[in-house]
Scaffold this motif. Structure first.
Motif, PDB file in Angstrom:
ATOM      1  N   UNK A  86       0.904  -1.261  -0.007  1.00  0.00           N
ATOM      2  CA  UNK A  86       0.053  -0.114   0.012  1.00  0.00           C
ATOM      3  C   UNK A  86       0.838   1.181  -0.062  1.00  0.00           C
ATOM      4  N   UNK A  87       0.731   2.027  -1.089  1.00  0.00           N
ATOM      5  CA  UNK A  87       1.555   3.256  -1.002  1.00  0.00           C
ATOM      6  C   UNK A  87       1.090   4.311   0.028  1.00  0.00           C
ATOM      7  N   UNK A  88       0.055   4.246   0.293  1.00  0.00           N
ATOM      8  CA  UNK A  88      -0.415   5.158   1.458  1.00  0.00           C
ATOM      9  C   UNK A  88       0.394   4.757   2.962  1.00  0.00           C
ATOM     10  N   UNK A  89       0.347   3.304   3.167  1.00  0.00           N
ATOM     11  CA  UNK A  89       0.906   2.896   4.340  1.00  0.00           C
ATOM     12  C   UNK A  89       2.613   2.939   4.354  1.00  0.00           C
ATOM     13  N   UNK A  90       3.035   2.763   3.042  1.00  0.00           N
ATOM     14  CA  UNK A  90       4.567   2.633   3.045  1.00  0.00           C
ATOM     15  C   UNK A  90       4.962   4.201   3.234  1.00  0.00           C
ATOM     16  N   UNK A  91       4.362   5.043   2.683  1.00  0.00           N
ATOM     17  CA  UNK A  91       4.646   6.608   2.954  1.00  0.00           C
ATOM     18  C   UNK A  91       4.610   7.096   4.200  1.00  0.00           C
ATOM     19  N   UNK A 111       2.587   9.918  -5.048  1.00  0.00           N
ATOM     20  CA  UNK A 111       3.722   8.787  -4.648  1.00  0.00           C
ATOM     21  C   UNK A 111       2.932   7.465  -4.933  1.00  0.00           C
ATOM     22  N   UNK A 112       3.583   6.730  -5.725  1.00  0.00           N
ATOM     23  CA  UNK A 112       2.867   5.381  -6.168  1.00  0.00           C
ATOM     24  C   UNK A 112       4.061   4.253  -6.015  1.00  0.00           C
ATOM     25  N   UNK A 113       3.390   3.026  -5.549  1.00  0.00           N
ATOM     26  CA  UNK A 113       4.302   1.811  -5.730  1.00  0.00           C
ATOM     27  C   UNK A 113       4.466   1.184  -7.190  1.00  0.00           C
ATOM     28  N   UNK A 114       5.578   0.843  -7.237  1.00  0.00           N
ATOM     29  CA  UNK A 114       6.012   0.109  -8.564  1.00  0.00           C
ATOM     30  C   UNK A 114       6.720  -1.070  -8.280  1.00  0.00           C
ATOM     31  N   UNK A 115       7.219  -1.762  -9.411  1.00  0.00           N
ATOM     32  CA  UNK A 115       8.290  -2.956  -9.173  1.00  0.00           C
ATOM     33  C   UNK A 115       9.682  -2.044  -8.310  1.00  0.00           C
ATOM     34  N   UNK A 116       9.890  -0.965  -8.773  1.00  0.00           N
ATOM     35  CA  UNK A 116      10.814  -0.289  -8.415  1.00  0.00           C
ATOM     36  C   UNK A 116      10.859   0.257  -6.884  1.00  0.00           C
ATOM     37  N   UNK A 132       4.050  12.204 -11.594  1.00  0.00           N
ATOM     38  CA  UNK A 132       3.374  13.280 -12.004  1.00  0.00           C
ATOM     39  C   UNK A 132       1.937  13.175 -11.674  1.00  0.00           C
ATOM     40  N   UNK A 133       0.918  14.307 -11.446  1.00  0.00           N
ATOM     41  CA  UNK A 133      -0.297  14.113 -11.372  1.00  0.00           C
ATOM     42  C   UNK A 133      -1.255  13.298 -12.500  1.00  0.00           C
ATOM     43  N   UNK A 134      -0.562  13.450 -13.573  1.00  0.00           N
ATOM     44  CA  UNK A 134      -1.328  12.538 -14.629  1.00  0.00           C
ATOM     45  C   UNK A 134      -1.250  11.105 -14.932  1.00  0.00           C
ATOM     46  N   UNK A 135      -0.338  10.388 -13.768  1.00  0.00           N
ATOM     47  CA  UNK A 135       0.023   9.009 -13.620  1.00  0.00           C
ATOM     48  C   UNK A 135      -1.125   8.034 -14.045  1.00  0.00           C
ATOM     49  N   UNK A 136      -2.336   8.306 -13.423  1.00  0.00           N
ATOM     50  CA  UNK A 136      -3.370   7.512 -13.825  1.00  0.00           C
ATOM     51  C   UNK A 136      -4.291   7.659 -14.932  1.00  0.00           C
ATOM     52  N   UNK A 137      -3.963   8.851 -15.705  1.00  0.00           N
ATOM     53  CA  UNK A 137      -4.988   9.274 -16.549  1.00  0.00           C
ATOM     54  C   UNK A 137      -5.234   8.334 -17.676  1.00  0.00           C
ATOM     55  N   UNK A 138      -4.250   7.771 -18.050  1.00  0.00           N
ATOM     56  CA  UNK A 138      -4.157   6.499 -19.375  1.00  0.00           C
ATOM     57  C   UNK A 138      -5.329   5.428 -18.861  1.00  0.00           C
ATOM     58  N   UNK A 172      -1.656  -2.908 -10.575  1.00  0.00           N
ATOM     59  CA  UNK A 172      -0.620  -3.892  -9.995  1.00  0.00           C
ATOM     60  C   UNK A 172      -0.558  -3.753  -8.433  1.00  0.00           C
ATOM     61  N   UNK A 173      -0.579  -2.503  -8.195  1.00  0.00           N
ATOM     62  CA  UNK A 173      -0.794  -2.219  -6.500  1.00  0.00           C
ATOM     63  C   UNK A 173      -1.866  -1.393  -6.323  1.00  0.00           C
ATOM     64  N   UNK A 174      -2.382  -1.618  -5.216  1.00  0.00           N
ATOM     65  CA  UNK A 174      -3.693  -0.729  -4.828  1.00  0.00           C
ATOM     66  C   UNK A 174      -3.464   0.613  -4.896  1.00  0.00           C
ATOM     67  N   UNK A 175      -4.737   1.393  -5.258  1.00  0.00           N
ATOM     68  CA  UNK A 175      -4.721   2.887  -5.239  1.00  0.00           C
ATOM     69  C   UNK A 175      -6.035   3.213  -4.559  1.00  0.00           C
ATOM     70  N   UNK A 176      -5.845   4.306  -3.710  1.00  0.00           N
ATOM     71  CA  UNK A 176      -7.074   4.714  -2.797  1.00  0.00           C
ATOM     72  C   UNK A 176      -8.150   5.375  -4.051  1.00  0.00           C
ATOM     73  N   UNK A 177      -9.646   5.085  -3.805  1.00  0.00           N
ATOM     74  CA  UNK A 177     -10.536   5.590  -4.528  1.00  0.00           C
ATOM     75  C   UNK A 177     -10.635   7.194  -4.875  1.00  0.00           C
ATOM     76  N   UNK A 178     -10.432   7.842  -3.721  1.00  0.00           N
ATOM     77  CA  UNK A 178     -10.164   9.092  -3.388  1.00  0.00           C
ATOM     78  C   UNK A 178      -9.374   9.957  -4.343  1.00  0.00           C
ATOM     79  N   UNK A 179      -8.212   9.347  -4.582  1.00  0.00           N
ATOM     80  CA  UNK A 179      -7.007   9.761  -5.321  1.00  0.00           C
ATOM     81  C   UNK A 179      -7.412   9.676  -6.948  1.00  0.00           C
TER      82      UNK A 179
END
Length: 269
Positions: free
Chosen positions: A96-101, A186-191, A197-203, A229-236
């Motif tokens: 979870x990106x929210x919990x890791x940060x 801030x998002x989780x990736x394999x790295x 950027x703000x448009x990360x989820x736009x596609x 691949x990794x969870x993202x919060x609905x409010x984001x």
């Protein structure tokens, strides 16, 4: 000696508190009430947002008790470091990106006293371990503390592991870099956890919006969440869809602030 359980979100705090009550264990739950996975996180922003903690106490002698209070972030370090028996235990999921940060931020506040952590990443919702790979069919594993059932959390009491000084220093270094980036997301990736950027989820949001008919905004958000691949919060995602409506990428039927009733379409070019 009463433990201080550190919850990475309000929902996680509710689950931890319920697990303590079910297990008849007294304790305090300090609840982070801010999602640091999105928005500015530099010192100016944290001060402006008046970052603070909700404190909830579990009293096994009064199951109806709900003693809560607020603790300013500036007081957290002094409160825990002054109490040698506080035994801070941070709950986190590394998926979870929210919990890791949040863990990185907590490490930056907790450099003056020892603390432990419980990682729920390898625990299923029923409390069993040996978690399968993320996204595998039939997986019942919780992807965050917030999404865990209290019965699963209850099985983890007493399994906390001390966090070494070396690990704390690494976390503080990672937090400092992310704070210096001060990116919109801030998002989780394999790295690992990255600034993006703000448009990360736009596609993904656009791909899950029908090109021929208005799509319920809640459906777009749910389908986009399920595709990650990794969870993202609905409010984001909701916040980003509002921006896409405002900049003309999407059109909306109904108020975009209400994801339950709003329907969105791809804007025609």
């Amino acid at each position: 000696m009463t433990a201080q359980h550190i919850a990475p979100s309000y929902s996680a705090g509710v689950a931890i508190r319920a697990a303590l009550s079910d297990a008849r264990i007294e304790g305090a739950v300090l609840i982070n009430d801010d999602d640091l996975s999105h928005g500015p996180i530099d010192s100016v922003a944290l001060h402006r947002n008046q970052f603070r903690w909700m404190v909830s106490y579990v009293d096994v002698h009064d199951e109806h008790s709900n003693h809560t209070g607020w603790l300013p972030a500036d007081d957290l370090r002094n409160t825990l470091s002054a109490n040698a028996e506080a035994r801070p235990i941070l709950w986190v999921s590394r998926t979870s990106a929210q919990e890791v940060i949040f863990q990185l931020h907590f490490a930056s506040l907790a450099t003056d006293f020892p603390w432990s952590a419980i990682d729920v990443s390898d625990v299923r919702g029923d409390g069993s371990s040996d978690r399968p790979s993320h996204g595998s069919a039939g997986s019942s594993a919780a992807e965050s503390v917030a999404a865990s059932h209290p019965s699963g959390l209850r099985s983890l009491f007493g399994t906390e592991q001390p966090v070494s000084r070396h690990d704390v220093e690494e976390m503080v270094e990672r937090w400092s870099k992310l704070q210096a980036d001060n990116a919109p997301l801030r998002v989780l990736t394999d790295d690992g956890l990255l600034s993006v950027s703000a448009d990360y989820f736009d596609r993904a949001l656009i791909e899950h919006t029908s090109p021929t008919a208005p799509t319920p905004m809640a459906r777009v958000i749910a389908d986009t969440m399920g595709s990650q691949q990794f969870p993202v919060a609905d409010h984001v995602l909701h916040r980003r869809l509002i921006t896409l409506v405002e900049n003309g990428t999407m059109t909306a039927e109904g108020p975009p602030l209400n994801m339950g009733s709003c329907r969105i379409s791809r804007a025609r070019r």
